[in-house]
Each structure stands twice: as C-alpha cells, then as structure tokens.
Design a protein around this motif. Structure first.
Motif, PDB file in Angstrom:
ATOM      1  N   GLY A 209       0.810  -1.213   0.000  1.00  0.00           N
ATOM      2  CA  GLY A 209       0.000   0.000   0.000  1.00  0.00           C
ATOM      3  C   GLY A 209       0.842   1.260   0.000  1.00  0.00           C
ATOM      4  O   GLY A 209       0.553   2.213  -0.726  1.00  0.00           O
ATOM      5  N   ALA A 210       1.896   1.276   0.810  1.00  0.00           N
ATOM      6  CA  ALA A 210       2.762   2.457   0.887  1.00  0.00           C
ATOM      7  C   ALA A 210       3.440   2.727  -0.455  1.00  0.00           C
ATOM      8  O   ALA A 210       3.474   3.870  -0.927  1.00  0.00           O
ATOM      9  CB  ALA A 210       3.803   2.266   1.984  1.00  0.00           C
ATOM     10  N   VAL A 211       3.952   1.681  -1.069  1.00  0.00           N
ATOM     11  CA  VAL A 211       4.616   1.836  -2.377  1.00  0.00           C
ATOM     12  C   VAL A 211       3.618   2.318  -3.422  1.00  0.00           C
ATOM     13  O   VAL A 211       3.931   3.186  -4.258  1.00  0.00           O
ATOM     14  CB  VAL A 211       5.258   0.495  -2.812  1.00  0.00           C
ATOM     15  CG1 VAL A 211       5.759   0.590  -4.254  1.00  0.00           C
ATOM     16  CG2 VAL A 211       6.404   0.126  -1.879  1.00  0.00           C
ATOM     17  N   SER A 212       2.409   1.781  -3.386  1.00  0.00           N
ATOM     18  CA  SER A 212       1.378   2.160  -4.362  1.00  0.00           C
ATOM     19  C   SER A 212       1.015   3.637  -4.236  1.00  0.00           C
ATOM     20  O   SER A 212       0.875   4.341  -5.239  1.00  0.00           O
ATOM     21  CB  SER A 212       0.121   1.298  -4.152  1.00  0.00           C
ATOM     22  OG  SER A 212       0.401  -0.066  -4.358  1.00  0.00           O
ATOM     23  N   VAL A 213       0.856   4.109  -2.992  1.00  0.00           N
ATOM     24  CA  VAL A 213       0.506   5.513  -2.783  1.00  0.00           C
ATOM     25  C   VAL A 213       1.647   6.427  -3.212  1.00  0.00           C
ATOM     26  O   VAL A 213       1.428   7.458  -3.865  1.00  0.00           O
ATOM     27  CB  VAL A 213       0.146   5.768  -1.298  1.00  0.00           C
ATOM     28  CG1 VAL A 213      -0.033   7.263  -1.038  1.00  0.00           C
ATOM     29  CG2 VAL A 213      -1.112   5.002  -0.918  1.00  0.00           C
ATOM     30  N   ILE A 214       2.864   6.075  -2.862  1.00  0.00           N
ATOM     31  CA  ILE A 214       4.026   6.887  -3.243  1.00  0.00           C
ATOM     32  C   ILE A 214       4.114   7.016  -4.761  1.00  0.00           C
ATOM     33  O   ILE A 214       4.331   8.104  -5.296  1.00  0.00           O
ATOM     34  CB  ILE A 214       5.326   6.276  -2.674  1.00  0.00           C
ATOM     35  CG1 ILE A 214       5.348   6.441  -1.147  1.00  0.00           C
ATOM     36  CG2 ILE A 214       6.550   6.943  -3.290  1.00  0.00           C
ATOM     37  CD1 ILE A 214       6.478   5.698  -0.473  1.00  0.00           C
ATOM     38  N   LYS A 215       3.903   5.889  -5.464  1.00  0.00           N
ATOM     39  CA  LYS A 215       3.975   5.924  -6.924  1.00  0.00           C
ATOM     40  C   LYS A 215       2.853   6.771  -7.519  1.00  0.00           C
ATOM     41  O   LYS A 215       3.097   7.619  -8.390  1.00  0.00           O
ATOM     42  CB  LYS A 215       3.893   4.512  -7.501  1.00  0.00           C
ATOM     43  CG  LYS A 215       4.014   4.474  -9.035  1.00  0.00           C
ATOM     44  CD  LYS A 215       3.956   3.065  -9.564  1.00  0.00           C
ATOM     45  CE  LYS A 215       4.220   3.044 -11.077  1.00  0.00           C
ATOM     46  NZ  LYS A 215       3.252   3.875 -11.843  1.00  0.00           N
ATOM     47  N   ALA A 216       1.610   6.559  -7.046  1.00  0.00           N
ATOM     48  CA  ALA A 216       0.464   7.246  -7.630  1.00  0.00           C
ATOM     49  C   ALA A 216       0.490   8.745  -7.358  1.00  0.00           C
ATOM     50  O   ALA A 216       0.215   9.554  -8.249  1.00  0.00           O
ATOM     51  CB  ALA A 216      -0.831   6.644  -7.088  1.00  0.00           C
ATOM     52  N   VAL A 217       0.838   9.125  -6.128  1.00  0.00           N
ATOM     53  CA  VAL A 217       0.723  10.525  -5.718  1.00  0.00           C
ATOM     54  C   VAL A 217       2.006  11.319  -5.938  1.00  0.00           C
ATOM     55  O   VAL A 217       1.981  12.422  -6.496  1.00  0.00           O
ATOM     56  CB  VAL A 217       0.299  10.619  -4.238  1.00  0.00           C
ATOM     57  CG1 VAL A 217       0.255  12.078  -3.779  1.00  0.00           C
ATOM     58  CG2 VAL A 217      -1.057   9.958  -4.033  1.00  0.00           C
ATOM     59  N   TYR A 218       3.126  10.758  -5.497  1.00  0.00           N
ATOM     60  CA  TYR A 218       4.359  11.537  -5.471  1.00  0.00           C
ATOM     61  C   TYR A 218       5.247  11.334  -6.701  1.00  0.00           C
ATOM     62  O   TYR A 218       6.130  12.154  -6.959  1.00  0.00           O
ATOM     63  CB  TYR A 218       5.140  11.204  -4.205  1.00  0.00           C
ATOM     64  CG  TYR A 218       4.345  11.497  -2.954  1.00  0.00           C
ATOM     65  CD1 TYR A 218       4.131  12.809  -2.526  1.00  0.00           C
ATOM     66  CD2 TYR A 218       3.770  10.463  -2.208  1.00  0.00           C
ATOM     67  CE1 TYR A 218       3.393  13.077  -1.391  1.00  0.00           C
ATOM     68  CE2 TYR A 218       3.021  10.728  -1.071  1.00  0.00           C
ATOM     69  CZ  TYR A 218       2.835  12.039  -0.661  1.00  0.00           C
ATOM     70  OH  TYR A 218       2.090  12.303   0.458  1.00  0.00           O
ATOM     71  N   ILE A 219       5.010  10.261  -7.454  1.00  0.00           N
ATOM     72  CA  ILE A 219       5.786  10.034  -8.679  1.00  0.00           C
ATOM     73  C   ILE A 219       4.942  10.359  -9.908  1.00  0.00           C
ATOM     74  O   ILE A 219       5.332  11.159 -10.757  1.00  0.00           O
ATOM     75  CB  ILE A 219       6.306   8.584  -8.744  1.00  0.00           C
ATOM     76  CG1 ILE A 219       7.273   8.321  -7.586  1.00  0.00           C
ATOM     77  CG2 ILE A 219       7.001   8.321 -10.091  1.00  0.00           C
ATOM     78  CD1 ILE A 219       7.786   6.899  -7.513  1.00  0.00           C
ATOM     79  N   GLU A 244      -1.620   5.492   6.941  1.00  0.00           N
ATOM     80  CA  GLU A 244      -2.283   4.230   7.293  1.00  0.00           C
ATOM     81  C   GLU A 244      -1.388   3.040   6.958  1.00  0.00           C
ATOM     82  O   GLU A 244      -1.201   2.132   7.776  1.00  0.00           O
ATOM     83  CB  GLU A 244      -3.608   4.108   6.541  1.00  0.00           C
ATOM     84  CG  GLU A 244      -4.303   2.765   6.777  1.00  0.00           C
ATOM     85  CD  GLU A 244      -5.456   2.502   5.807  1.00  0.00           C
ATOM     86  OE1 GLU A 244      -6.202   1.538   6.052  1.00  0.00           O
ATOM     87  OE2 GLU A 244      -5.588   3.247   4.820  1.00  0.00           O
ATOM     88  N   ASN A 245      -0.835   3.061   5.765  1.00  0.00           N
ATOM     89  CA  ASN A 245      -0.027   1.922   5.330  1.00  0.00           C
ATOM     90  C   ASN A 245       1.319   1.849   6.052  1.00  0.00           C
ATOM     91  O   ASN A 245       1.781   0.759   6.397  1.00  0.00           O
ATOM     92  CB  ASN A 245       0.192   2.001   3.811  1.00  0.00           C
ATOM     93  CG  ASN A 245      -1.055   1.633   3.031  1.00  0.00           C
ATOM     94  OD1 ASN A 245      -1.450   0.475   2.981  1.00  0.00           O
ATOM     95  ND2 ASN A 245      -1.685   2.624   2.416  1.00  0.00           N
ATOM     96  N   VAL A 246       1.920   3.004   6.302  1.00  0.00           N
ATOM     97  CA  VAL A 246       3.192   3.015   7.029  1.00  0.00           C
ATOM     98  C   VAL A 246       2.974   2.549   8.468  1.00  0.00           C
ATOM     99  O   VAL A 246       3.806   1.829   9.025  1.00  0.00           O
ATOM    100  CB  VAL A 246       3.821   4.426   6.997  1.00  0.00           C
ATOM    101  CG1 VAL A 246       4.988   4.518   7.978  1.00  0.00           C
ATOM    102  CG2 VAL A 246       4.297   4.762   5.584  1.00  0.00           C
TER     103      VAL A 246
END
Length: 261
Positions: A209-219, A244-246
C-alpha cells in the motif's frame, strides 16, 4: 404553533422574527424542520411556526410558493429556503458551488476515537494511559475501524482501490481481500495473539500500500480519492493513506521483532 396560511408571509416588523413552514404530521415530523426551528432560535429569532399537517396542505403550500421541498423559512418577507439554505444564509456553510468535495472529517474521527479507546484500554489494564501498549493499541484499533469502513461495501472499496494499488491492478481479487486482511491483523494485534500471522499480513499489505501511494501521488502526480475510509471517500489520496499503510508496516515489523526476540 399555528396552522399554515394560504397567504404569502408578510415582512416582519422585527428583524429577529422568522416565519417557518414545516411538516408536522402524525406519521411524519420533518427532521429538517426541527433543525431549522432550532437554528433560528439559537440565532435569536422568534419563530412563527406554521405546521403543515397533511400531505394535501403541504402540496398546496409548495405549489403556492413554487418550491419543491419543505421546510421553508421566510425572514423579513424574503424566502430563505430550506435548512441547507438557512445555514448558508447564516454563513455557517458555503454555497454548493464554493464547497470543496474534500473532507478529512471521517479520518479525524477515526483516529481520534482509536486514540481514546487505546488510552481507555490501557488505563483499564494498567491503571495508566502512559504505556507502550497504548500506542500499539492505537495502531491496531485504528486498523480495525478503518477495516470496518471498507467492509461496509467491499465492492465499492475494491473499485476505488483499483485506481492506485499496484497488486490489485495485477490481481483484481486482492482488492476484496485487503479489508479482511487489515481487519484480521488489527484484531490479532489488539489481542496480542498469533503474531506469526498478524505481523506478516500487516507487513505485506502495508508495504504494498505504501509503495502504491508513493507511486500514484508523489511520482505519477495523480489526483485520486483515497479508499482508506471506504468506497464513498472524499479524502484525497496522499498523506493520510500513506500514514495508514506506514503504520501497518511499522506495527507489523515491530510486533515481529518482539515475537522473534
């Protein structure tokens, strides 16, 4: 209380007098009428309270004043409108065109209640709120409450989740498994049981989840709604979902270290 008149309301001689028309029937009392009356009185208005006691009377009133709903409030002879219009008139809310579709209220409520519950359980168990276990309970109880939000409508959650979760995009059923995994890990961590199962589950779903959010939002810089509080969320995807994920990831690692050690 007075019954509804067929004559249009006349301007009041006092700025602090309002005329309210609302449905008050044996089988139905309009809640928004009660809320309008309460709001007016809290704002210092004397309310001329007209009850619409039958469906026929209500329909006649709406036709006479060319309105589609009741209640209707008039101040100084000017029609303000229903309860939502009254809140806008008193500048409690903004007009719909100016309102943001983003709301952090559900998330604030969830984390605030989770914290209070964790502190309450800590006090009940240890006689103090200042314990490490209270912090662990805060995270695990947060996971449980967030899981409840998702489990109310798994189909809606999984559809929104597919917008950004990397594993769900590759394996669609994962979107429906996720809330059950979060609930399982949260319950077991709250109980301090079966850490060998709860910790890996939290690490896997939290990490992905954390990786997915970082990719979608910050990348990728995508503007999406977060599925963290269910399929009807108005919370933007970003810091909250990442938190939440972290939290799950960190809790899983922490519990695993304690279990192995």
């Amino acid at each position: 209380m007075t019954t509804a008149s067929t004559n249009p309301p006349q301007p009041s001689t006092s700025e602090k007098t309002a005329t309210l028309y609302r449905m008050v029937m044996t089988e139905h009392m309009c809640p928004y009428g009660l809320k309008s009356k309460d709001l007016l009185e809290r704002r210092g208005f004397k309310v001329e309270d007209h009850h619409l006691t039958t469906r026929e009377e209500t329909e006649a009133f709406k036709a006479e004043h060319n309105v589609e709903t009741t209640p209707q409030t008039f101040i100084a002879g000017q029609r303000i409108g229903g309860y939502d219009d009254l809140r806008i008139h008193f500048e409690i809310d903004k007009p719909e065109a100016e309102q943001s579709d983003t709301s952090y209220t559900p998330v604030i409520a969830i984390f605030a209640m989770a914290l209070l519950m964790a502190l309450a359980v800590s006090y009940a168990a240890f006689g103090t709120i200042f314990t490490l276990r209270a912090f662990e309970w805060f995270i695990s109880i947060s996971m449980c409450i967030l899981a409840i939000q998702k489990l109310q409508d798994v189909e809606k959650f999984s559809t929104m989740f597919l917008n950004y979760d990397l594993l769900a995009q590759r394996w669609v059923p994962y979107g429906k498994i996720y809330p059950f995994g979060e609930a399982l890990a949260g319950v077991l961590m709250t109980a301090g049981a079966l850490t060998w199962l709860s910790a890996p589950v939290a690490i896997v779903i939290g990490g992905i989840g954390a990786v997915s959010v970082i990719k979608a939002v910050y990348i990728d810089k995508r503007e999406l709604k977060c599925a963290c509080v269910g399929g009807d969320s108005n919370v933007p995807l970003g810091f909250i979902s990442l938190t939440e994920n972290v939290m799950m990831l960190a809790m899983g690692i922490w519990m695993l270290i304690r279990y192995v050690g």
